[in-house]
Write a protein that holds these residues in place. Structure first.
Motif, PDB file in Angstrom:
ATOM      1  N   SER A 270      -3.640  -9.469  22.034  1.00  0.00           N
ATOM      2  CA  SER A 270      -3.579 -10.927  22.176  1.00  0.00           C
ATOM      3  C   SER A 270      -3.029 -11.522  20.885  1.00  0.00           C
ATOM      4  CB  SER A 270      -4.952 -11.511  22.472  1.00  0.00           C
ATOM      5  OG  SER A 270      -5.803 -11.275  21.401  1.00  0.00           O
ATOM      6  N   MET A 271      -2.325 -12.601  21.025  1.00  0.00           N
ATOM      7  CA  MET A 271      -1.776 -13.298  19.869  1.00  0.00           C
ATOM      8  C   MET A 271      -2.722 -14.447  19.530  1.00  0.00           C
ATOM      9  SD  MET A 271       0.726 -11.600  19.141  1.00  0.00           S
ATOM     10  CE  MET A 271       1.928 -10.469  19.726  1.00  0.00           C
ATOM     11  N   ALA A 272      -3.412 -14.348  18.403  1.00  0.00           N
ATOM     12  CA  ALA A 272      -4.381 -15.383  18.045  1.00  0.00           C
ATOM     13  C   ALA A 272      -3.715 -16.418  17.146  1.00  0.00           C
ATOM     14  CB  ALA A 272      -5.572 -14.756  17.327  1.00  0.00           C
ATOM     15  N   HIS A 273      -4.201 -17.668  17.260  1.00  0.00           N
ATOM     16  CA  HIS A 273      -3.608 -18.744  16.461  1.00  0.00           C
ATOM     17  C   HIS A 273      -3.843 -18.554  14.971  1.00  0.00           C
ATOM     18  CE1 HIS A 273      -2.788 -20.672  20.145  1.00  0.00           C
ATOM     19  NE2 HIS A 273      -4.057 -20.773  20.457  1.00  0.00           N
ATOM     20  N   ASP A 274      -4.941 -17.881  14.621  1.00  0.00           N
ATOM     21  CA  ASP A 274      -5.243 -17.735  13.196  1.00  0.00           C
ATOM     22  C   ASP A 274      -4.720 -16.402  12.659  1.00  0.00           C
ATOM     23  OD1 ASP A 274      -7.008 -16.090  14.499  1.00  0.00           O
ATOM     24  OD2 ASP A 274      -8.718 -16.571  13.220  1.00  0.00           O
ATOM     25  N   ASP A 275      -3.707 -15.848  13.338  1.00  0.00           N
ATOM     26  CA  ASP A 275      -3.222 -14.528  12.958  1.00  0.00           C
ATOM     27  C   ASP A 275      -1.694 -14.521  12.797  1.00  0.00           C
ATOM     28  OD1 ASP A 275      -2.925 -11.883  12.485  1.00  0.00           O
ATOM     29  OD2 ASP A 275      -3.386 -11.227  14.523  1.00  0.00           O
ATOM     30  N   PRO A 276      -1.196 -15.122  11.685  1.00  0.00           N
ATOM     31  CA  PRO A 276       0.249 -15.248  11.519  1.00  0.00           C
ATOM     32  C   PRO A 276       0.983 -13.913  11.433  1.00  0.00           C
ATOM     33  CG  PRO A 276      -0.926 -16.004   9.544  1.00  0.00           C
ATOM     34  CD  PRO A 276      -1.957 -15.711  10.574  1.00  0.00           C
ATOM     35  N   GLU A 277       0.265 -12.841  11.056  1.00  0.00           N
ATOM     36  CA  GLU A 277       0.925 -11.535  10.950  1.00  0.00           C
ATOM     37  C   GLU A 277       1.241 -10.918  12.307  1.00  0.00           C
ATOM     38  OE1 GLU A 277      -1.654  -8.908   8.883  1.00  0.00           O
ATOM     39  OE2 GLU A 277      -1.153  -9.688   6.915  1.00  0.00           O
ATOM     40  N   GLY A 278       0.584 -11.455  13.351  1.00  0.00           N
ATOM     41  CA  GLY A 278       0.655 -10.833  14.667  1.00  0.00           C
ATOM     42  C   GLY A 278       2.064 -10.551  15.145  1.00  0.00           C
ATOM     43  N   TRP A 279       2.932 -11.541  15.010  1.00  0.00           N
ATOM     44  CA  TRP A 279       4.286 -11.370  15.532  1.00  0.00           C
ATOM     45  C   TRP A 279       5.063 -10.313  14.782  1.00  0.00           C
ATOM     46  CZ3 TRP A 279       5.384 -12.289  20.170  1.00  0.00           C
ATOM     47  CH2 TRP A 279       4.756 -13.343  20.844  1.00  0.00           C
ATOM     48  N   ASP A 280       4.958 -10.291  13.456  1.00  0.00           N
ATOM     49  CA  ASP A 280       5.655  -9.264  12.674  1.00  0.00           C
ATOM     50  C   ASP A 280       5.277  -7.884  13.188  1.00  0.00           C
ATOM     51  OD1 ASP A 280       6.555 -11.196  11.108  1.00  0.00           O
ATOM     52  OD2 ASP A 280       5.326 -10.735   9.344  1.00  0.00           O
ATOM     53  N   TYR A 281       3.989  -7.739  13.415  1.00  0.00           N
ATOM     54  CA  TYR A 281       3.522  -6.416  13.786  1.00  0.00           C
ATOM     55  C   TYR A 281       3.866  -6.062  15.222  1.00  0.00           C
ATOM     56  CZ  TYR A 281       1.492  -2.507  11.601  1.00  0.00           C
ATOM     57  OH  TYR A 281       1.371  -1.284  11.011  1.00  0.00           O
ATOM     58  N   TRP A 282       3.943  -7.079  16.055  1.00  0.00           N
ATOM     59  CA  TRP A 282       4.396  -6.862  17.442  1.00  0.00           C
ATOM     60  C   TRP A 282       5.803  -6.255  17.423  1.00  0.00           C
ATOM     61  CZ3 TRP A 282       3.108  -7.562  22.670  1.00  0.00           C
ATOM     62  CH2 TRP A 282       4.183  -7.684  23.568  1.00  0.00           C
ATOM     63  N   TYR A 283       6.712  -6.876  16.624  1.00  0.00           N
ATOM     64  CA  TYR A 283       8.095  -6.389  16.585  1.00  0.00           C
ATOM     65  C   TYR A 283       8.186  -5.008  15.929  1.00  0.00           C
ATOM     66  CZ  TYR A 283       9.578 -10.793  18.500  1.00  0.00           C
ATOM     67  OH  TYR A 283       9.736 -11.857  19.344  1.00  0.00           O
ATOM     68  N   LYS A 284       7.342  -4.800  14.937  1.00  0.00           N
ATOM     69  CA  LYS A 284       7.296  -3.477  14.308  1.00  0.00           C
ATOM     70  C   LYS A 284       6.931  -2.419  15.364  1.00  0.00           C
ATOM     71  CE  LYS A 284       6.226  -3.498   9.612  1.00  0.00           C
ATOM     72  NZ  LYS A 284       5.333  -3.870   8.589  1.00  0.00           N
ATOM     73  N   THR A 285       5.982  -2.753  16.210  1.00  0.00           N
ATOM     74  CA  THR A 285       5.524  -1.809  17.233  1.00  0.00           C
ATOM     75  C   THR A 285       6.613  -1.595  18.280  1.00  0.00           C
ATOM     76  OG1 THR A 285       3.318  -2.726  16.865  1.00  0.00           O
ATOM     77  CG2 THR A 285       3.570  -1.272  18.761  1.00  0.00           C
ATOM     78  N   VAL A 286       7.277  -2.685  18.684  1.00  0.00           N
ATOM     79  CA  VAL A 286       8.386  -2.567  19.646  1.00  0.00           C
ATOM     80  C   VAL A 286       9.452  -1.631  19.078  1.00  0.00           C
ATOM     81  CG1 VAL A 286      10.296  -3.816  20.743  1.00  0.00           C
ATOM     82  CG2 VAL A 286       8.000  -4.836  20.696  1.00  0.00           C
ATOM     83  N   ASN A 287       9.787  -1.820  17.814  1.00  0.00           N
ATOM     84  CA  ASN A 287      10.805  -0.958  17.198  1.00  0.00           C
ATOM     85  C   ASN A 287      10.358   0.494  17.159  1.00  0.00           C
ATOM     86  OD1 ASN A 287      12.618  -2.981  16.788  1.00  0.00           O
ATOM     87  ND2 ASN A 287      11.868  -3.468  14.717  1.00  0.00           N
ATOM     88  N   TYR A 288       9.090   0.686  16.843  1.00  0.00           N
ATOM     89  CA  TYR A 288       8.573   2.048  16.731  1.00  0.00           C
ATOM     90  C   TYR A 288       8.575   2.743  18.094  1.00  0.00           C
ATOM     91  CZ  TYR A 288       5.939   5.699  14.344  1.00  0.00           C
ATOM     92  OH  TYR A 288       5.561   6.884  13.773  1.00  0.00           O
ATOM     93  N   ALA A 289       8.389   1.966  19.159  1.00  0.00           N
ATOM     94  CA  ALA A 289       8.394   2.548  20.512  1.00  0.00           C
ATOM     95  C   ALA A 289       9.810   3.017  20.874  1.00  0.00           C
ATOM     96  CB  ALA A 289       7.892   1.528  21.536  1.00  0.00           C
ATOM     97  N   ALA A 290      10.797   2.487  20.198  1.00  0.00           N
ATOM     98  CA  ALA A 290      12.187   2.962  20.293  1.00  0.00           C
ATOM     99  C   ALA A 290      12.693   3.099  21.720  1.00  0.00           C
ATOM    100  CB  ALA A 290      12.318   4.295  19.546  1.00  0.00           C
ATOM    101  N   GLY A 291      12.377   2.117  22.538  1.00  0.00           N
ATOM    102  CA  GLY A 291      12.948   2.090  23.885  1.00  0.00           C
ATOM    103  C   GLY A 291      12.350   3.091  24.862  1.00  0.00           C
ATOM    104  N   ASP A 292      11.271   3.778  24.488  1.00  0.00           N
ATOM    105  CA  ASP A 292      10.602   4.713  25.411  1.00  0.00           C
ATOM    106  C   ASP A 292      10.119   3.938  26.646  1.00  0.00           C
ATOM    107  OD1 ASP A 292       8.762   6.309  26.782  1.00  0.00           O
ATOM    108  OD2 ASP A 292       8.061   7.303  24.957  1.00  0.00           O
TER     109      ASP A 292
END
Ligand code: UDP
Length: 416
Positions: A270-292
């Motif tokens: 979940s993306m929480a309002h008090d969690d500004p890092e959330g989006w950075d880490y979401w994209y990091k995870t998407v990249n790490y999944a590398a299109g699997d």
């Protein structure tokens, strides 16, 4: 005006058939003693993360058993959340340089919230303050009644904190009339806190997130998200955050997939309002999944809400919690309650939930992937692990037990 949350209604009698009779009676006896007490819960967000999750159940139940209970959200905006996120991480041991500027931002939002509370002009018997974000409210609340008792509830793992942040906050926290920690290891060294209470959190077995779902209904939901319910899947539900290690979960999945090529992985956060890092880490995870194509990432923003989380947890072949640090880990409780086999890191509040046969505790990616392989290969073993885990939760980590512990503390503080 502070935002007041409307958490809806719940009836304590609905829990009667799920819990032991003596616990049910104990809650009623305590409720009788504290009847009519005015309780205000304050935290930083009404959405995302464990505290909000707990309050959506606890507040209606406290009302139902006879308390006058409200829940309000402190003031906050991005600069404040950036600072409190750093505090949160630092209290869990991360590096962070506490600056005068950050201190000023933190104090400013606490001061303004305290002022707003005073302006509301309501009398409270108990101010129930959750986590570090509003921890200075007592300090700045000269305007509230002298008879108000203040509780500070710490939901995070403070066993090896960044000393500078800890030293800054400690005097404020110690000034509360009572402190609640999840476990002894998180309390300040040599605490000397007369009303210290050790109370682990709990989940609501009747909420949409945890209520019983049939396999058919769960499959129906999960299928709609493109996950193939004919093939096994691993699941982690957690904010996208380095402490929850979603990248490590992908490594675990990749290692297990060598043995089980049809394996899928679902990551829900979940993306929480008090969690500004959330989006950075979401994209990091998407990249790490590398299109699997067998890795699925979902969030509340892609329509994965409570019922959907329930469906995924109810069907997962293995539930993983690969946290690096974990205050308690409500998602672990939720996964166990669904009777699913759990593979979880030996950190924070997880070991007290995953005990003697009710899940597998692991220390690294290798152990985690071995545990997943074992559970995927042996359905009988997996079923038994899931069964034991569920009964452990029934005994210790359902909301009625939390309600009882909180009511007992209220009774003590109010001298009734
Ligand atoms: N959660 C959710 N949707 C998500 C991710 C998390 O509803 O996409 C919920 C999860 O089910 C749990 C809470 O958020 O109830 C997280 O609590 P936990 O104690 O596990 O971790 P925290 O986020 O408080 O560190």
């Amino acid at each position: 005006m502070l935002q007041r949350v409307n958490p809806g209604n719940k009836s304590f009698s609905d829990y009667r058939s799920i819990i032991r009779r003596d616990l049910y009676d104990e809650v009623h006896e305590l409720a009788e003693r504290v009847k009519g007490a005015r309780i205000l819960h304050i935290n930083a967000t009404s959405f995302g993360g464990g505290v909000a999750e707990i309050l959506y159940t606890l507040v209606p139940l406290m009302r139902d058993v006879g308390l006058e209970c409200e829940w309000e959200i402190m003031f906050g905006a991005e600069p404040f959340f950036n600072v409190t996120k750093s505090f949160h991480n630092a209290l869990q041991g991360a590096d962070y340089e506490l600056t005068i500027e950050d201190q000023a931002i933190y104090e400013e939002y606490n001061r303004r919230t305290a002022q707003a509370l005073a302006e509301e002009g309501e009398e409270w018997d108990i101010m129930f303050v959750h986590d570090p974000q509003p921890a200075l409210l007592k300090e700045f609340s000269g305007g509230l009644s002298d008879s108000t008792k203040w509780i500070w509830r710490c939901h995070i793992d403070t066993s090896t904190p960044n000393q500078k942040v800890y030293d800054y906050l400690e005097p404020y926290v110690k000034d509360y009339d009572a402190q609640i920690y999840t476990m002894r290891e998180y309390t300040p060294p040599g605490d000397g806190l007369p009303n210290l209470a050790l109370i682990p959190p709990a989940i609501d077995p009747l909420s949409p997130k945890n209520m019983a779902l049939s396999r058919e209904d769960a499959s129906y939901i999960v299928n709609q998200f493109g996950v193939d319910t004919e093939r096994p899947f691993l699941l982690q539900v957690s904010r996208f955050d380095p402490w929850k290690d979603p990248l490590g979960v992908i490594d675990v999945y990749r290692a297990a997939k060598e043995d089980v090529p049809e394996l899928q992985l679902v990551l829900i956060g979940s993306m929480a309002h008090d969690d500004p890092e959330g989006w950075d880490y979401w994209y990091k995870t998407v990249n790490y999944a590398a299109g699997d194509q067998d890795i699925f990432l979902f969030s509340n923003l892609t329509n994965v809400g409570a019922i959907e989380v329930n469906a995924f947890q109810s069907l997962a072949d293995v539930v993983i919690q690969k946290s690096i640090r974990e205050g308690f880990g409500l998602v672990v409780t939720e996964g166990l309650w669904k009777g699913r086999p759990m593979v979880a890191s030996r950190v924070g509040g997880i070991p007290m939930q995953v005990t003697s046969g009710g899940g597998i505790l692991v220390d690294d990616i290798g152990e985690a992937s071995d545990a997943c392989r074992k559970l995927l290969a042996d359905a009988e073993f997996a079923r038994e692990v899931g069964r034991i885990g569920k009964e452990h939760v029934r005994e210790h980590y359902l909301t009625p037990r939390l309600l009882r512990d909180d009511l007992a503390l209220f009774a003590k503080l109010l001298g009734v």
